[in-house]
Design an enzyme around this catalytic site. Structure first.
Site, PDB file in Angstrom:
ATOM      1  N   LYS A  92       0.833  -1.202   0.000  1.00 47.56           N
ATOM      2  CA  LYS A  92       0.000   0.000   0.000  1.00 47.56           C
ATOM      3  C   LYS A  92       0.866   1.249   0.000  1.00 47.56           C
ATOM      4  CE  LYS A  92      -2.363  -1.214   3.667  1.00 47.56           C
ATOM      5  NZ  LYS A  92      -1.888  -2.604   3.837  1.00 47.56           N
ATOM      6  N   CYS A 176     -11.368   1.581  17.266  1.00 45.49           N
ATOM      7  CA  CYS A 176     -10.188   0.747  17.039  1.00 45.49           C
ATOM      8  C   CYS A 176      -9.195   0.707  18.187  1.00 45.49           C
ATOM      9  CB  CYS A 176      -9.484   1.141  15.740  1.00 45.49           C
ATOM     10  SG  CYS A 176      -8.772   2.794  15.725  1.00 45.49           S
ATOM     11  N   MET A 177      -9.143   1.714  19.058  1.00 43.50           N
ATOM     12  CA  MET A 177      -8.095   1.660  20.088  1.00 43.50           C
ATOM     13  C   MET A 177      -8.540   2.181  21.447  1.00 43.50           C
ATOM     14  SD  MET A 177      -6.961   4.990  20.521  1.00 43.50           S
ATOM     15  CE  MET A 177      -8.455   5.902  20.264  1.00 43.50           C
ATOM     16  N   MET A 373      -6.289  -4.840  16.900  1.00 46.75           N
ATOM     17  CA  MET A 373      -7.751  -4.912  16.950  1.00 46.75           C
ATOM     18  C   MET A 373      -8.282  -6.168  17.623  1.00 46.75           C
ATOM     19  SD  MET A 373      -8.496  -2.055  15.712  1.00 46.75           S
ATOM     20  CE  MET A 373      -6.895  -1.369  16.023  1.00 46.75           C
ATOM     21  N   GLY A 410      -4.221   1.279  14.190  1.00 49.81           N
ATOM     22  CA  GLY A 410      -4.500   1.036  12.779  1.00 49.81           C
ATOM     23  C   GLY A 410      -4.490   2.279  11.923  1.00 49.81           C
ATOM     24  N   GLN A 411      -4.453   3.476  12.528  1.00 48.81           N
ATOM     25  CA  GLN A 411      -4.555   4.715  11.768  1.00 48.81           C
ATOM     26  C   GLN A 411      -3.337   5.608  12.026  1.00 48.81           C
ATOM     27  OE1 GLN A 411      -8.805   6.234  11.243  1.00 48.81           O
ATOM     28  NE2 GLN A 411      -8.896   5.385  13.299  1.00 48.81           N
TER      29      GLN A 411
END
Length: 837
Positions: A92, A176-177, A373, A410-411
């Site tokens: 990616k 997510c966190m 996650m 995740g971000q």
């Protein structure tokens, strides 16, 4: 001359191999940028300039070199000067430049009229947004993202809490966190990992708690794989419910039932105590013991596990920080989790549990635990985070290079923009909370607003905020307007039929969406604002190892797309012009006033003047003053310009010289640790410099399989795509590599149902049905009784089917466990949705 596509691909391949660098020019009169030192062997490519930026995707925070020609990104290279990725990128990352150039970019503001979105001018769009927000007052919610930049998040935070006295601001990082946050807070008294990625270069054993870094964080996983390739001995232990590409490289795979991680971690503690293998010295000096309730308040003697669980169920938990218990009570409670009992609860064989405990008992080993996650998206997410911290604290595997727990995000700015800026309904910047008067007064002082401006009542968390939007007003739905920036809740919220799509039938509800492409969220938007993305604007991110990263605008956004930060500030200015009292500070000045060097106010809310100055720098340096209370000192903006990120706390060792911190709470690495302390948890919950070891019992998921829905549904990502695919599905190479979603099945489960590889099947939960192709013996294999579906495919909205149950402390939903059935299309549906309703 603009590069042809063939030349673009050739150049991209060349730069991926060589890792180019360049110099950074200042953007705006106050940017004060300084040149980057050139990398060795830098190719001379005529017409292409190179500048630094963090990658736009996950929380790893890889740095890229961005090649620009004729106002377009034409090449991407891994940045060899970046400590995070050392010149390497994932699939990616190498394609990140192409996310800017999808053919369906949004380029004009649009308003919904007679059911259709029609183009309007920016002045009208800003006016519509401001008047709607003003009319909604406390019924307005702002929903941003762990992809929002730090200045974007800070502007939204200040507008909501410092201007509108409204705490209904949330970020998608709640999804997510949030459980990692509550786990850190309740264990150490302060959020975010104390360790850093350097641990991966030193550990002897890597334990993966329900995550798949070979695909989800491949650059970090490659650090360990590279060490193995060089002949170093690094043992990898994979605990999970699927055989993945990570499992292929693991030395041990521990097959786990849903929620088995709770029992596994308790079993490690039980074994450490039973074998007298816990670190007595570390525990005595640095640990206290804690639980939801202190049983001595009711019972005269030590009570057993089942009595305690029944007691807490009857009385309820006392809150996130619980109550103190003795070591003897902890020992008694955790003794329940023998390897044999834990095998029943978790599915992991007793001999593997003993092996895992023996690793922690070995003081010569250096152990890193990684999770993401799998542990966080969990209705007992706070509990399992506590328990993994427990086993490191109890065993003394904490605070040494290569030895400690490390949560991943995740971000790219879930840490920087959400956790640090505090863009959640209960929080204020720098680790403060709205419920504490002293914290409110500090924020009011920094913002120069009247005492009482910051509302003491927390707003709605994400699931509750969207539930209220989708509830009719006459039935108590007291959120009537939400502004969404830099995220796609129409695809990523759980149970989206209930929490998002129900908005379609509520004509008095209003949705504002700032976006770069059409999405499931813009489908229901009443006002769409076209946004700039990544290097089309200035920015600052903060990654999973406390590293704050800065970049400058490099190319022009298409059409009339504009920065999200400008959009927020332009709406704020319009609210000021409309007479909203909250947009004035206590001296009567505009709340977001920025003056030039001559003391004149800069009209940056007018787009043509936005880049007359560096608004990011002003906002960031204002935010920076918040970061010192909890020792989260971020570097000054101008210092970040010179580096590929700096890990906080960043300390000014002498005037103009700054040093980052790799390990927190460790003497010699963290300047805030007192001399002679060794380890000092100086934000301790118990105010005695000690961490908390928690007793948290095993519990079953909120929804479990039964005779009708006999399988468990797990959702997640794939290596080719990121989140809802808004960006990566516009990259042809990535879309071709993984064009659509699927349901991944265990071959025995498929065989029992007469399902073959590639069959189109019906996936059914209590919330809906979806037709997907079955993938059997593909790149991963779920354990029997589990299925996996990725959520990147807008055409296959799996979150229509997921459950919206949340962790009681973090309010984070569980995307990894709900009851599901998979059937052939020639068979009747196993579950009547009409009967369920």
């Amino acid at each position: 001359m603009e590069l042809e596509r063939r030349d673009f691909m050739k150049l991209a391949a060349m730069t991926a191999a060589t890792g180019l660098a360049g110099s950074m020019a200042s953007r705006g009169s106050t940017a004060l940028a300084s040149s980057q030192p050139p990398l060795p062997d830098r190719p001379d490519i005529p017409g292409v300039t190179w500048e630094k930026a963090p990658c736009r995707f996950c929380g790893t925070g890889c740095h890229v070199q961005v090649g620009v020609q004729d106002d377009k990104v034409v090449a991407i290279a891994g940045d060899r000067q970046a400590d995070v990725n050392k010149g390497l990128l994932c699939v990616k990352g190498y394609h990140v430049g192409m996310i800017l150039y999808g053919q369906d970019r949004l380029t004009k503001p649009m308003a919904r009229r007679d059911g259709e979105l029609v183009e309007i001018e920016w002045d009208e769009a800003i006016d519509i947004a401001a008047k709607r927000i003003m009319a909604s007052d406390k019924k307005f919610g702002f929903y941003i993202s762990g992809q929002s930049t730090v200045p974007e998040g800070y502007a939204a935070q200040k507008l909501m809490k410092g201007g509108l006295s409204n705490n209904h601001i949330e970020a998608n990082a709640r999804l997510c966190m949030a459980s990692a946050v509550t786990g850190f807070l309740s264990t150490y008294g302060v959020d975010e990992p104390a360790s850093c990625y350097d641990d991966l270069d030193h550990c002897d054993t890597l334990i993966l708690w329900g995550n798949n870094p070979a695909e989800m964080h491949p650059i970090l996983f490659s650090r360990v794989m590279d060490r193995q390739a060089r002949g170093e001995k690094v043992t990898v232990i994979d605990i999970g419910s699927r055989h993945t590409r990570t499992t292929e490289r693991a030395d041990h795979f521990l097959p786990m039932k849903a929620h088995g991680d709770l029992a596994i971690a308790n079993c490690i503690a039980q074994q450490l105590i039973e074998q007298d293998a816990y670190d007595h010295d570390f525990v005595e000096k640095h640990c206290n013991f804690r639980a939801d309730r202190d049983p001595s308040a009711k019972f005269d003697s030590l009570i057993d596990h089942d009595t305690y669980v029944a007691y807490v169920k009857e009385e309820g938990a006392t809150g996130l920080f619980g109550q103190a218990i003795s070591f003897e009570q902890y020992k008694k409670l955790v003794s329940y989790y023998t390897p044999e009992k834990t095998q029943e609860l978790s599915g992991v064989p007793a001999e593997q549990l003993r092996m895992l405990a023996s690793v922690f008992a070995d003081k010569s080993q250096k152990i890193v635990s990684l999770w993401c996650m799998g542990m966080n998206q969990h209705t007992a997410g706070t509990a399992v985070n506590n328990l993994v911290h427990n086993v490191h604290l109890m065993s003394g595997h904490w605070g040494k290079p290569g030895d400690g727990p490390q949560s991943l995000t995740g971000q790219p700015a879930a840490c920087g923009t959400v956790r640090e800026v505090g863009t959640l309904a209960h929080a204020l910047p720098g680790g403060r909370i709205v419920a504490k008067e002293a914290h409110r007064e500090q924020a009011e002082g920094f913002w120069n607003v009247p005492k009482g401006r910051v509302n003491p009542k927390p707003g709605y968390h994400t699931v509750k905020m969207f539930e209220q939007l989708c509830t009719p007003t006459d039935q108590g739905g007291d959120i009537d307007t939400i502004w969404v920036q830099v995220t796609n809740p129409g695809q990523t919220l759980p149970n989206t039929k209930k929490l998002f799509k129900a908005k379609a039938d509520l004509k008095d509800k209003f949705l504002i969406v700032s976006e770069v492409y059409p999405t499931a969220t813009t489908e229901l938007a009443d006002l769409v604002l076209p946004a700039a993305m990544w290097v089309e604007k200035n920015g600052v991110y903060g990654n999973s190892e406390r590293r704050t990263q800065q970049w400058f605008k490099m190319v022009t956004p298409p059409g009339e797309a504009r920065d999200d930060c400008w959009q927020t500030l332009a709406v704020a200015r319009r609210l000021y012009e409309l007479g909203h009292p909250g947009l004035k500070d206590k001296d009567g000045e505009y709340l977001f006033s920025i003056k030039d060097d001559d003391g004149n106010e800069v009209p940056y809310w007018e787009w043509e003047h936005y880049y007359d100055i560096n608004v990011d720098k002003d906002l960031f340096d204002e935010y920076r003053q918040f970061t010192f209370l909890k020792h989260k000192n971020v570097a000054p903006y101008d210092e970040l310009v010179k580096h590929r990120g700096m890990r906080w706390p960043v300390i000014e060792t002498e005037p103009g010289t700054f040093k980052e911190t790799r390990w927190r709470f460790v003497e010699g690495a963290d300047v805030y640790v007192e001399k002679g302390a060794g380890i000092q948890f100086y934000h301790s919950v118990t105010k005695d410099n000690k961490a908390q070891v928690w007793f948290r019992p095993h519990q079953w998921p909120a929804e479990v399989p039964d005779d009708t829905l006999s399988l468990n549904l797990v959702t997640g990502r794939v290596i080719e795509h990121w989140h809802s695919g808004t960006m990566t599905m516009r990259v042809p190479q990535l879309r071709r590599a993984m064009p659509s979603a699927y349901v991944e099945m265990n071959p025995d489960d498929a065989r029992d149902r007469g399902i073959s590889n590639g069959d189109i099947v019906r996936v059914t939960t209590r919330r809906g049905e979806l037709e997907l192709p079955a993938w059997i013996n593909g790149r991963a294999k779920p354990l029997r009784g589990n299925v996996f579906v990725p959520f990147f495919d807008e055409a296959a909205p799996i979150n229509d089917l997921t459950l919206d149950a949340v962790d009681p402390f973090s309010k984070q939903p569980d995307y990894k466990k709900c009851a599901v059935e998979v059937t052939r299309l020639d068979q009747p549906s196993p579950y009547s949705l009409e009967d369920a309703n």
